[in-house]
Design an enzyme around this catalytic site. Sequence first.
Site, PDB file in Angstrom:
ATOM      1  CG  ASP A 131      -3.931 -35.227  74.516  1.00 38.05           C
ATOM      2  OD1 ASP A 131      -3.526 -35.114  75.364  1.00 38.05           O
ATOM      3  OD2 ASP A 131      -4.725 -35.804  73.725  1.00 38.05           O
ATOM      4  CG  ASP A 152      -3.635 -30.798  74.001  1.00 40.69           C
ATOM      5  OD1 ASP A 152      -4.581 -31.250  73.799  1.00 40.69           O
ATOM      6  OD2 ASP A 152      -3.054 -31.567  74.907  1.00 40.69           O
ATOM      7  CB  THR A 194      -5.909 -35.773  78.394  1.00 42.83           C
ATOM      8  OG1 THR A 194      -4.973 -35.608  77.453  1.00 42.83           O
ATOM      9  CG2 THR A 194      -6.783 -35.070  77.913  1.00 42.83           C
ATOM     10  CB  THR A 195      -2.044 -37.319  81.201  1.00 41.42           C
ATOM     11  OG1 THR A 195      -1.142 -36.839  79.861  1.00 41.42           O
ATOM     12  CG2 THR A 195      -0.520 -38.490  81.731  1.00 41.42           C
TER      13      THR A 195
END
Length: 527
Positions: free
Chosen positions: A61, A387, A94-95
Amino acid sequence: MAVEKILKDDASEEKGERARMASFVGAIAITDLVKTTLGPKGMDKILQSTGRGHEVTVTNDGATILKSLHIDNPAAKVLIDISKVQDDEVGDGTTSVVVLAGELLREAEKLVAAKIHPMTIISGYRMAAECARNALLQRVVDNKENAEKFKSDLMKIAMTTLSSKILSQDKEHFAQLAVDAVMRLKGSTNLEAIQIIKKPGGSLKDSFLDEGFILDKKIGLGQPKRIENAKILVANTAMDTDKVKIYGARVRVDSMSKVAEIEGGEKEKMREKVKKILGHGINCFVNRQLIYNFPEELFADAGILAIEHADFDGIERLALVTGGEIASTFDNPESVKLGHCKLIEEIMIGEDKLIHFSGVEMGQACTIVLRGASHHVLDEAERSLHDALCVLSQTVNDTRVLLGGGWPEMVMAKEVDELARKTPGKKSHAIEAFSRALLAIPTIIADNAGLDSADLVAKLRAEHHKEGCNAGIDVISGSVGDMAELGISEAFKVKQAVLLSATEAAEMILRVDEIITCAPRKREDRM
């Protein structure tokens, strides 16, 4: 030195080129760090802390990785920040958001080297972001009218989100869990009502969803093991005052019998308190603090289930779920809201006994029990599931859906490219750079899968010049595939958040022309 120094001795400043250089380098380094976790074939990172116990976290994550880094570079901090915000706001992407911001800066660096002013680049990026967002808006699918289709959309989104995480092997199973849990919420984004309990043992496939609420506690001795139509009082109060505590109290007495009297008095007080509590007409009492054996005895005599030491998360959630309030005084029973549920019983998971509340007031509540081989696996599974839950609960509210697998980036890049051709002046270079940065995402997805990215992205681009095309990268077969057939979907809200946050972050870093580092505080010798 002739020039008077303005800043303190150890303070440093970087100006102009060097400052910009430092911020670009920092941001790009961060991007390259998390870039390998992107996509279904992304790898994980092990983070080891230097604290006591050298805790190890294995994670994929982006936000978790970046949160754990201690970084000196100011620009890198901005990127970490946007990734955190992305995590809180929509939960996934998020990445991608860091990768996109980094790629935008990488392109900007080339433009700055070609003597284009940062402000020009920024205004070009602004136009490009707006254009990209509109391109997505034109291509969204919205199935909120059709419940069946919408549910399958949710399943697809959940599977797409989970496919880049540890749960990808049993993603159907977990997608089903996540969709069921979110559908029970009926449109609220309050994930408090979904409780996740982690129990080592078994395999990930043994995880299940349970309606109702599970408290990780044992039932006291000699108390009913099963209660129907329970009325629950959730409290946060001290139930341990029936003995004089040796350490805390200083009482001067002239004989042992006086101590006995004091103890007797304390016991009476306790008995009164228990009577007051029983006056609420309850049959289950949950307390956050511990309950000594004397009051526990009294509760058992009255046939009441008393649970002690339910940790704070537990009781807050229990109160929320059963519709009660946390009470700490018991003088006027009519003003206290009790919680209700149909059945309380003890269940076994693995070798632990837990208490299960079913038929709770708040129909939305449920508990997901995760099983897995080790704590690391469980922690990562919980992060991945969280997530998925975030994304789904956002999608239930904003029902617009896009295809995944690099398809949205291609659509945006194509529109942005066309805008660049229409725009006169230096801005057009910046807009073109924006479209190149968007292409980096499918490129990286392909690279991580070990495919020939240049070839694939070029093919994709050619495909996208046909009208209404659904092509994206299919990493399983290693070619360009039809995303609609493969069922790879993403939530519009996530993509939009990625696009806008990344652009703003890149803009912020581009505006920098000077970095001033404060002088470190001197330590005084306290010898």
